[in-house]
Motif scaffolding. Sequence first.
Motif, PDB file in Angstrom:
ATOM      1  N   GLU A 186       0.935  -1.321  -0.161  1.00 37.02           N
ATOM      2  CA  GLU A 186      -0.039   0.075   0.109  1.00 37.02           C
ATOM      3  C   GLU A 186       1.001   1.082  -0.529  1.00 37.02           C
ATOM      4  OE1 GLU A 186      -3.517  -0.191  -0.236  1.00 37.02           O
ATOM      5  OE2 GLU A 186      -3.503  -2.412  -0.242  1.00 37.02           O
ATOM      6  N   MET A 187       2.098   0.733   0.173  1.00 37.35           N
ATOM      7  CA  MET A 187       3.205   2.394  -0.305  1.00 37.35           C
ATOM      8  C   MET A 187       2.830   3.192   0.987  1.00 37.35           C
ATOM      9  SD  MET A 187       3.611   2.999  -4.351  1.00 37.35           S
ATOM     10  CE  MET A 187       4.523   4.382  -4.091  1.00 37.35           C
ATOM     11  N   LEU A 188       2.105   2.653   2.544  1.00 39.14           N
ATOM     12  CA  LEU A 188       1.965   3.735   2.999  1.00 39.14           C
ATOM     13  C   LEU A 188       3.406   3.734   4.254  1.00 39.14           C
ATOM     14  CD1 LEU A 188      -0.486   1.459   4.758  1.00 39.14           C
ATOM     15  CD2 LEU A 188      -0.652   4.080   3.745  1.00 39.14           C
ATOM     16  N   PRO A 189       3.812   4.781   4.621  1.00 38.93           N
ATOM     17  CA  PRO A 189       4.709   5.825   5.327  1.00 38.93           C
ATOM     18  C   PRO A 189       5.727   5.053   6.354  1.00 38.93           C
ATOM     19  CG  PRO A 189       3.746   7.328   4.391  1.00 38.93           C
ATOM     20  CD  PRO A 189       2.545   6.175   4.439  1.00 38.93           C
ATOM     21  N   THR A 190       6.335   4.334   6.737  1.00 40.44           N
ATOM     22  CA  THR A 190       6.483   3.769   7.836  1.00 40.44           C
ATOM     23  C   THR A 190       8.197   4.628   8.745  1.00 40.44           C
ATOM     24  OG1 THR A 190       5.353   1.849   7.281  1.00 40.44           O
ATOM     25  CG2 THR A 190       6.574   1.757   9.061  1.00 40.44           C
ATOM     26  N   LEU A 191       8.106   3.884   9.701  1.00 34.25           N
ATOM     27  CA  LEU A 191       9.321   4.509  10.798  1.00 34.25           C
ATOM     28  C   LEU A 191       9.953   3.742  11.431  1.00 34.25           C
ATOM     29  CD1 LEU A 191       8.658   8.198  11.487  1.00 34.25           C
ATOM     30  CD2 LEU A 191      10.266   7.727   9.585  1.00 34.25           C
ATOM     31  N   VAL A 192      11.014   2.735  10.652  1.00 34.44           N
ATOM     32  CA  VAL A 192      11.387   1.633  11.595  1.00 34.44           C
ATOM     33  C   VAL A 192      12.700   1.904  12.289  1.00 34.44           C
ATOM     34  CG1 VAL A 192      12.245  -0.312  11.376  1.00 34.44           C
ATOM     35  CG2 VAL A 192      10.274   0.016   9.369  1.00 34.44           C
ATOM     36  N   THR A 193      13.049   1.736  13.874  1.00 34.87           N
ATOM     37  CA  THR A 193      14.860   1.530  14.099  1.00 34.87           C
ATOM     38  C   THR A 193      14.266   0.760  14.413  1.00 34.87           C
ATOM     39  OG1 THR A 193      13.694   2.174  16.264  1.00 34.87           O
ATOM     40  CG2 THR A 193      13.540   3.966  14.892  1.00 34.87           C
ATOM     41  N   THR A 194      15.461   0.145  14.018  1.00 33.75           N
ATOM     42  CA  THR A 194      16.728  -1.331  14.814  1.00 33.75           C
ATOM     43  C   THR A 194      18.487  -0.284  15.085  1.00 33.75           C
ATOM     44  OG1 THR A 194      17.473  -3.028  13.965  1.00 33.75           O
ATOM     45  CG2 THR A 194      17.521  -1.330  12.523  1.00 33.75           C
ATOM     46  N   ASN A 195      18.525  -1.213  16.000  1.00 33.05           N
ATOM     47  CA  ASN A 195      20.148  -1.454  16.110  1.00 33.05           C
ATOM     48  C   ASN A 195      21.057  -2.405  15.338  1.00 33.05           C
ATOM     49  OD1 ASN A 195      19.160  -3.705  17.418  1.00 33.05           O
ATOM     50  ND2 ASN A 195      20.471  -2.348  19.844  1.00 33.05           N
ATOM     51  N   LEU A 196      20.016  -2.917  14.961  1.00 35.36           N
ATOM     52  CA  LEU A 196      20.883  -4.068  13.632  1.00 35.36           C
ATOM     53  C   LEU A 196      21.673  -3.646  12.333  1.00 35.36           C
ATOM     54  CD1 LEU A 196      18.521  -7.318  14.487  1.00 35.36           C
ATOM     55  CD2 LEU A 196      20.561  -6.490  16.062  1.00 35.36           C
ATOM     56  N   GLY A 197      22.504  -3.590  12.055  1.00 35.53           N
ATOM     57  CA  GLY A 197      22.432  -4.066  10.595  1.00 35.53           C
ATOM     58  C   GLY A 197      22.618  -4.321   9.270  1.00 35.53           C
ATOM     59  N   MET A 198      22.010  -4.088   8.503  1.00 33.16           N
ATOM     60  CA  MET A 198      21.160  -5.089   7.115  1.00 33.16           C
ATOM     61  C   MET A 198      21.134  -6.450   7.309  1.00 33.16           C
ATOM     62  SD  MET A 198      18.954  -5.097   6.169  1.00 33.16           S
ATOM     63  CE  MET A 198      18.229  -3.596   5.560  1.00 33.16           C
ATOM     64  N   ALA A 199      22.381  -7.719   7.632  1.00 37.49           N
ATOM     65  CA  ALA A 199      23.375  -8.691   7.762  1.00 37.49           C
ATOM     66  C   ALA A 199      22.162  -9.279   8.390  1.00 37.49           C
ATOM     67  CB  ALA A 199      23.835  -8.979   7.675  1.00 37.49           C
ATOM     68  N   ASP A 200      22.338  -8.820  10.040  1.00 36.71           N
ATOM     69  CA  ASP A 200      21.472  -9.648  11.145  1.00 36.71           C
ATOM     70  C   ASP A 200      20.713  -8.731  11.174  1.00 36.71           C
ATOM     71  OD1 ASP A 200      24.301 -10.009  12.117  1.00 36.71           O
ATOM     72  OD2 ASP A 200      24.433  -7.667  13.234  1.00 36.71           O
ATOM     73  N   LEU A 201      20.091  -7.595  10.398  1.00 39.19           N
ATOM     74  CA  LEU A 201      18.316  -8.056  10.709  1.00 39.19           C
ATOM     75  C   LEU A 201      18.134  -8.601   9.726  1.00 39.19           C
ATOM     76  CD1 LEU A 201      16.262  -5.964  11.563  1.00 39.19           C
ATOM     77  CD2 LEU A 201      16.517  -4.169   9.577  1.00 39.19           C
ATOM     78  N   ARG A 202      18.817  -8.935   8.528  1.00 41.37           N
ATOM     79  CA  ARG A 202      17.897 -10.453   7.511  1.00 41.37           C
ATOM     80  C   ARG A 202      17.654 -11.531   8.318  1.00 41.37           C
ATOM     81  NH1 ARG A 202      21.282  -9.531   3.945  1.00 41.37           N
ATOM     82  NH2 ARG A 202      19.849  -8.256   2.956  1.00 41.37           N
ATOM     83  N   GLN A 203      19.375 -11.306   9.195  1.00 39.05           N
ATOM     84  CA  GLN A 203      18.905 -12.509   9.747  1.00 39.05           C
ATOM     85  C   GLN A 203      17.420 -12.972  10.761  1.00 39.05           C
ATOM     86  OE1 GLN A 203      22.457 -13.527  10.943  1.00 39.05           O
ATOM     87  NE2 GLN A 203      22.311 -16.321  12.647  1.00 39.05           N
ATOM     88  N   TYR A 204      17.598 -12.117  11.414  1.00 35.22           N
ATOM     89  CA  TYR A 204      16.294 -12.126  12.668  1.00 35.22           C
ATOM     90  C   TYR A 204      14.606 -11.927  11.568  1.00 35.22           C
ATOM     91  CZ  TYR A 204      13.456 -10.043  16.339  1.00 35.22           C
ATOM     92  OH  TYR A 204      12.287  -9.945  17.198  1.00 35.22           O
ATOM     93  N   ILE A 205      14.264 -11.247  10.454  1.00 35.23           N
ATOM     94  CA  ILE A 205      13.269 -10.997  10.171  1.00 35.23           C
ATOM     95  C   ILE A 205      13.013 -12.027   9.349  1.00 35.23           C
ATOM     96  CG2 ILE A 205      12.948  -9.264  10.724  1.00 35.23           C
ATOM     97  CD1 ILE A 205      14.075  -7.635   8.552  1.00 35.23           C
ATOM     98  N   GLY A 206      14.487 -12.129   8.136  1.00 34.90           N
ATOM     99  CA  GLY A 206      13.878 -13.222   6.551  1.00 34.90           C
ATOM    100  C   GLY A 206      14.362 -12.636   5.914  1.00 34.90           C
ATOM    101  N   ASP A 207      14.069 -12.889   4.494  1.00 35.46           N
ATOM    102  CA  ASP A 207      15.544 -12.585   3.529  1.00 35.46           C
ATOM    103  C   ASP A 207      14.130 -11.673   2.919  1.00 35.46           C
ATOM    104  OD1 ASP A 207      17.640 -13.688   3.289  1.00 35.46           O
ATOM    105  OD2 ASP A 207      17.924 -14.735   2.506  1.00 35.46           O
ATOM    106  N   ARG A 208      13.100 -12.042   3.159  1.00 31.25           N
ATOM    107  CA  ARG A 208      11.836 -11.823   2.731  1.00 31.25           C
ATOM    108  C   ARG A 208      11.494  -9.951   3.400  1.00 31.25           C
ATOM    109  NH1 ARG A 208       6.925 -16.137   2.798  1.00 31.25           N
ATOM    110  NH2 ARG A 208       8.499 -15.794   5.009  1.00 31.25           N
TER     111      ARG A 208
END
Length: 261
Positions: free
Chosen positions: A180-202
């Motif tokens: 729906e292309m809705l604006p979302t503000l996401v904060t995280t202290n993980l780099g993208m590689a670690d975040l991908r491992q946590y939430i999955g590739d999709r």
Amino acid sequence: MRDHDAQPVGGIARRLAHILTSRGIDPAAKLTDVTEPIPALQAAEARIPARYQAAVADHPAVAAWVREVAQAGRPGPKGAPGIAQGRSLLIVGTTGTGKTHQAYGAVRSLLLAGVRLRWKAITAADLYAELRPRPGHDGERELMDLARCPLLIIDDLGAAKSSEWTEEITMRLINRRYNEMLPTLVTTNLGMADLRQYIGDRVASRLTEMTDKVILDGPDRRRALAAARRSNVAVATPPAGTELAGSAPPTAVSAARRRGR
């Protein structure tokens, strides 16, 4: 037939009109609601945590995002713009660099710009706790409400314990907002590689496309503030055994009293 202005009828009406006129009040004037509406920012303060009620989006990339969203808003009642489809932000940084501060600052900046704004904010840990299946709770309805909200803050993504269920919930939420292309503000202290491992590739793939990445660096501001407070206390508190400036020397009576204790 000509139309005529309505005239007051009866002695009481004439006397009332005379009294109002003598007091400088036009009896023919239309009544108006003099109650001023509560500013949107003031109303939002009940939902913004106390620590962030004065937050300012002072990072250049976050401030630019605020301007873009405000300018793209659809005109609504009285011409005020509303949230429209647009880009999201992925605010990345180590602990204490001000990620949550910037997210709430963005909300406050949009409200100050006059944007009509329906928004929600939730930490990732609270998100999973609220949606976890339990008797008498409609988690599906709550998930859809978050997925459709015009602006959503997801704070500390990657801080909660991961499982197949949390990955599925995150995928459904992000995918709906991605589509729906809705604006979302996401904060995280993980780099993208670690975040991908946590939430999955999709999910990571969708976040990569839908968000502009903002990196916050620097020391932990919380620890810096705590150290400053400790330093101020140390300066204000004299060392043990040090007489305060201007204090009178002990008298013989006071010395005798101390010896008798």
